[in-house]
Design an enzyme around this catalytic site. Structure first.
Site, short mmCIF file in Angstrom:
data_model
loop_
_atom_site.label_atom_id
_atom_site.label_comp_id
_atom_site.label_asym_id
_atom_site.label_seq_id
_atom_site.Cartn_x
_atom_site.Cartn_y
_atom_site.Cartn_z
N LYS A 1 -4.05 3.58 -2.38
CA LYS A 1 -5.02 2.47 -2.40
C LYS A 1 -5.58 2.35 -3.81
O LYS A 1 -5.65 3.33 -4.54
CB LYS A 1 -6.17 2.77 -1.43
CG LYS A 1 -6.90 1.53 -0.97
CD LYS A 1 -6.21 0.90 0.23
CE LYS A 1 -6.83 -0.41 0.63
NZ LYS A 1 -6.34 -0.86 1.95
N ASP B 1 -6.44 -6.48 -0.36
CA ASP B 1 -7.46 -5.96 0.55
C ASP B 1 -8.67 -6.89 0.31
O ASP B 1 -8.47 -8.01 -0.18
CB ASP B 1 -7.77 -4.48 0.23
CG ASP B 1 -8.58 -3.80 1.32
OD1 ASP B 1 -7.99 -3.33 2.31
OD2 ASP B 1 -9.83 -3.74 1.21
O1 2IT Z 1 -5.75 -1.89 4.78
C1 2IT Z 1 -4.58 -2.27 4.71
O2 2IT Z 1 -3.70 -1.82 5.45
C2 2IT Z 1 -4.27 -3.31 3.73
N1 2IT Z 1 -5.17 -3.75 3.04
C3 2IT Z 1 -2.88 -3.80 3.57
C4 2IT Z 1 -2.04 -2.84 2.83
C5 2IT Z 1 -0.66 -3.34 2.51
O3 2IT Z 1 0.00 -2.65 1.71
O4 2IT Z 1 -0.24 -4.37 3.01
#
Ligand code: 2IT
Length: 456
Positions: free
Chosen positions: A126, A166
């Site tokens: 992340k 996100d």
């Molecule tokens: O919290 C999540 O799963 C997302 N923000 C999407 C992450 C993604 O790589 O699509």
């Protein structure tokens, strides 16, 4: 004598001082894993949990950009590459003023289990920035995204780390980030970011995938308890992408959505946010960039705006009995006082949509007092699952049709529900122990992969 799990939780808190959201998720997840540790003493010998809670790599960087008036700004940029045991790091980027390591690490840690639950080969990561996109011009957003990618590009790649959106990062931001990556690298590398626009490798259905997945998961949870989602009254928080996708699928399945919310308060619509016009209006509200939901009640006068309040007390405020609550806004949106309101209103089902929307004590209270509680890392995994479909589409140099994506996604959500219910039954004695079941089912695959790969 403290157990292995308790010792790792305490040690983790000490080594990551002040990162309260990260502490919260580590405590919640590891506590669920206790019976698995009892069944696998070899995990303690291999320091598996100590390794799991330490990101493989954390990158912090400076982002310098200029606003439209020529003022120079400096923000912090982050990417935590948490776990690559089962695939390249995968997870979104969050742009919000409250972003700091405790938030990115909680999201990255949750992402490990979520991505494993999809059944697809993606590890957890992340990133993000303490940049506030609200009120910025389009040119400012572009310059910020370009500056951010000018550092991030060296750490990512289609087989290394694949960021997505996100909070605060949608299709527009992904476009600017991708453009800058391509300019620097001189490679198209379609699968280096997901959530891209449709003309340049994006996957049909990605925008609504998270919300659709949440409702499909909730549908399975209700079905297992003899209930049909059709005809149910549902209350959600938030009014962003996730809320919109959730509203749209609820509409398709014949459930009545009565609330949305923003930082300014919540909307109660007794007739339901159930027409095409009302569902589409959520996108308009978000696109306004004002981050308020009050205008809904001006546009649709049958609705009432409750300033400064959250929808968890909709029963107390209006007398409306809700069958299913779905928090879709952000972390720690539902506290103990709200959990009590939800239970007091006679509601039996709760399904998390946003990441970690419930405090640990509120979650425990809901689990004790409701029929079933669906955890975010399972229920909202449809978003990242669709991202992985996008990666496959890009690496295969092909395009999947809308219905193909929906069919795959629906099956993935059914599989995730079953994995959670089965693990819940095996280790906690009930198919409704979905919170613990999700942690265990997500963990098992990662643990096996880590054990097989030796001490790395
Ligand atoms: O919290 C999540 O799963 C997302 N923000 C999407 C992450 C993604 O790589 O699509």
């Amino acid at each position: 004598m403290a157990t292995y799990v308790e010792r790792v939780i305490e040690e983790c808190k000490k080594r990551n001082p002040g990162e309260v959201e990260f502490h919260q998720t580590v405590e919640e997840v590891l506590t669920s894993l206790a019976p698995v540790m009892d069944a696998h003493p070899e995990y303690e010998k291999a320091a598996l949990l100590e390794r799991l809670v330490e990101p493989e790599r954390g990158i912090t960087f400076r982002v310098v950009w200029e606003d439209d008036n020529g003022n120079v700004h400096v923000n912090k940029g982050y990417r935590y590459q948490f776990n690559s045991a089962i695939g390249p790091y995968k997870g979104g980027l969050r742009f919000a003023p409250n972003v700091y390591p405790g938030i990115i690490k909680f999201l990255g840690f949750e992402q490990i289990f979520k991505n494993s639950l999809t059944g697809l080969p993606i590890g957890g990561g992340k990133g993000g920035s303490d940049f506030d996109p609200n009120g910025k011009s389009d040119a400012e957003i572009m310059r910020f995204c370009q500056a951010f990618m000018t550092e991030l590009y060296r750490h990512i790649g289609p087989d290394t780390d694949v960021p997505a959106g996100d909070l605060g990062v949608g299709a527009r931001e992904i476009g600017y980030l991708f453009g800058q990556y391509k300019r620097i690298r001189d490679r198209f590398d379609g699968g280096v970011l997901t959530g891209k626009g449709i003309p340049y490798g994006g996957c049909l259905g990605r925008t609504e995938a998270t919300g659709f997945g949440i409702v499909w998961y909730a549908e399975e949870m209700l079905k297992a308890n003899g209930e049909d989602i059709k005809g149910k009254t549902v209350a959600i928080s938030g009014f962003g992408n996730v809320s919109w996708g959730t509203a749209w699928k609820l509409q398709q399945l014949g459930a009545k959505l009565v609330t949305i919310s923003g930082p300014d308060g919540y909307i109660y619509d007794p007739e339901g946010i159930s027409t095409d016009e009302k569902v589409a209006y959520l996108l308009e509200l978000r696109a306004s960039g004002k981050n308020i939901c009050a205008p809904y009640a001006e546009k649709f006068p049958e609705a009432t705006f409750y300033p400064g309040k959250k929808p968890w007390g909709v029963f107390q405020d209006t007398g409306c009995k809700v069958d299913l609550f779905i928090p879709c806004a952000m972390q720690n949106d539902v506290h103990m006082e709200h959990a009590k309101q939800i239970v007091e209103g006679g509601c039996k089902f709760y399904c998390e949509g946003a990441n970690m929307p419930t405090t640990n004590d509120a979650l425990a209270y809901l689990m004790e007092n409701m029929t079933a509680v669906g955890p975010a890392k399972a229920a909202n995994a449809g978003g990242v699952a669709c991202s992985c479909i996008e990666m496959g589409q890009n690496s295969g140099h092909t395009v999947f049709q809308h219905q193909d994506v929906y069919d795959q996604l629906h099956q993935i959500m059914i599989n995730i529900y079953n994995a959670c219910a089965n693990a819940g039954e095996k280790y906690y004695g009930s198919k409704n122990c979905l919170v613990q079941g999700a942690n265990i089912a997500g963990f098992e695959k990662v643990a096996e992969a880590m054990m097989a790969q030796g001490l790395v």
